[in-house]
Design an enzyme around this catalytic site. Structure first.
Site, short mmCIF file in Angstrom:
data_model
loop_
_atom_site.label_atom_id
_atom_site.label_comp_id
_atom_site.label_asym_id
_atom_site.label_seq_id
_atom_site.Cartn_x
_atom_site.Cartn_y
_atom_site.Cartn_z
N SER A 13 0.83 -1.21 0.00
CA SER A 13 0.00 0.00 0.00
C SER A 13 0.87 1.26 0.00
CB SER A 13 -0.98 0.00 1.18
OG SER A 13 -0.32 0.21 2.39
N ASN A 14 2.02 1.21 0.66
CA ASN A 14 2.92 2.38 0.59
C ASN A 14 3.51 2.53 -0.81
OD1 ASN A 14 3.36 3.97 3.16
ND2 ASN A 14 3.40 1.86 3.92
N MET A 86 10.39 -6.51 4.43
CA MET A 86 10.53 -7.10 5.75
C MET A 86 11.77 -7.97 5.90
SD MET A 86 8.10 -5.46 6.94
CE MET A 86 7.55 -5.97 8.54
N ILE A 88 15.94 -7.79 6.95
CA ILE A 88 17.05 -6.96 7.43
C ILE A 88 18.15 -6.99 6.37
CG2 ILE A 88 18.88 -6.84 9.18
CD1 ILE A 88 16.79 -7.72 11.22
N LEU A 89 18.69 -5.83 6.07
CA LEU A 89 19.73 -5.74 5.05
C LEU A 89 21.10 -5.67 5.73
CD1 LEU A 89 17.75 -3.14 2.94
CD2 LEU A 89 18.39 -5.44 2.15
N HIS A 105 8.51 3.53 8.67
CA HIS A 105 8.38 2.67 9.86
C HIS A 105 7.13 3.07 10.64
CE1 HIS A 105 9.71 0.01 13.06
NE2 HIS A 105 9.34 0.96 13.90
N GLN A 169 -1.55 7.79 7.52
CA GLN A 169 -0.52 8.83 7.62
C GLN A 169 0.74 8.44 6.85
OE1 GLN A 169 -1.07 11.83 8.91
NE2 GLN A 169 -3.15 11.07 9.20
C1 GAR Z 1 3.72 -0.56 6.82
O1 GAR Z 1 2.98 -0.26 7.96
C2 GAR Z 1 5.18 -0.21 7.03
O2 GAR Z 1 5.37 0.93 7.81
C3 GAR Z 1 5.65 -1.43 7.76
O3 GAR Z 1 5.01 -2.51 7.14
C4 GAR Z 1 3.77 -2.07 6.59
C5 GAR Z 1 3.78 -2.42 5.13
O4 GAR Z 1 2.53 -2.13 4.56
N1 GAR Z 1 7.07 -1.54 7.70
C6 GAR Z 1 7.81 -2.05 8.68
O5 GAR Z 1 7.34 -2.48 9.71
C7 GAR Z 1 9.29 -2.06 8.40
N2 GAR Z 1 10.01 -2.38 9.56
P1 GAR Z 1 2.38 -2.02 2.99
O6 GAR Z 1 3.01 -3.26 2.38
O7 GAR Z 1 0.89 -1.98 2.79
O8 GAR Z 1 3.07 -0.77 2.54
#
Ligand code: GAR
Length: 206
Positions: A13-14, A86, A88-89, A105, A169
């Site tokens: 979604s991001n 998801m 770690i690099l 984050h 947000q």
């Molecule tokens: C989001 O909430 C992002 O901030 C989080 O995973 C979700 C991904 O959603 N990222 C982390 O926790 C990274 N450590 P999305 O796939 O719908 O963008």
């Protein structure tokens, strides 16, 4: 020609928020370490080039990261944006892309780095929660902060309700940070981020 690489693992979604709001970006490439990531379908629908690099096919983190860097470098991106990526690099990978590797984050860093941020926020009884866009450094989730958004924690909130409001947000501030970067408005000042002229970026619809 400016290109952006977006790394995903899941829903995307991001990534979608970045695709819809891309500005001053000529080309976007989406790379997923998860062949079943929902975000891959969305990216394809948008006509964006997708690459699947399944980490299970690699014997260790280093070999995966090397292959990932090869794919990224083939496109010479100005910026690499982690959008729900998801994995770690390795330090080596992170250092290679210093100050051009961004992450979103779901907490107000430096509070709650790592996973399970909404559950931990509820457990601690904090009243303000939110999300952070930051540059990635070898210290997990603790790189220089670019932009944050805060929301109140409401009585009766659950992990899910918090996640939903925080995600809204995230979709607002991540495109903003990427836009600032693509317009060369982000500078580093002794390890702190300064945004030149932090007015809202004009975002163009994809
Ligand atoms: C989001 O909430 C992002 O901030 C989080 O995973 C979700 C991904 O959603 N990222 C982390 O926790 C990274 N450590 P999305 O796939 O719908 O963008």
């Amino acid at each position: 020609m400016e290109s952006l690489v977006i790394l995903i693992s899941g829903n995307g979604s991001n990534m979608l928020a970045l695709l819809e709001a891309r500005s001053q970006i000529d080309r976007v490439i989406v790379i997923s370490n998860n062949p079943n990531a929902r975000g891959l379908e969305i990216a394809r629908k948008y006509g964006v080039e997708t690459i699947v690099l399944d980490h299970h096919a690699f014997p260790n983190r280093q070999t995966f990261d090397t292959a990932l860097a090869e794919r990224i470098d083939a496109h010479q991106p100005k910026l690499i944006a982690l959008a729900g990526f998801m994995r770690i690099l390795s330090d080596r990978f992170v250092q290679r892309y210093q100050n051009r590797l961004m992450n979103i984050h779901p907490s107000l860093l430096p509070a709650f780095p790592g996973l399970g941020t909404h559950a931990r926020a509820l457990q601690e009884g904090i009243k303000i929660h939110g999300c952070t866009v930051h540059f990635v450094t070898p210290k997990l989730d603790l790189g220089p902060i670019i932009i944050q958004a805060a929301i109140p924690v409401l009585p009766g909130d659950t992990e899910e309700t918090l996640a939903t409001r925080v995600l809204q947000q995230e979709h607002r501030i991540y495109p903003q940070a990427v836009c600032w970067f693509m317009e060369d408005r982000i500078i580093m000042n002794e390890n702190h981020v300064e945004v030149l002229d932090s007015r809202i970026c004009e975002l163009t619809l994809y």
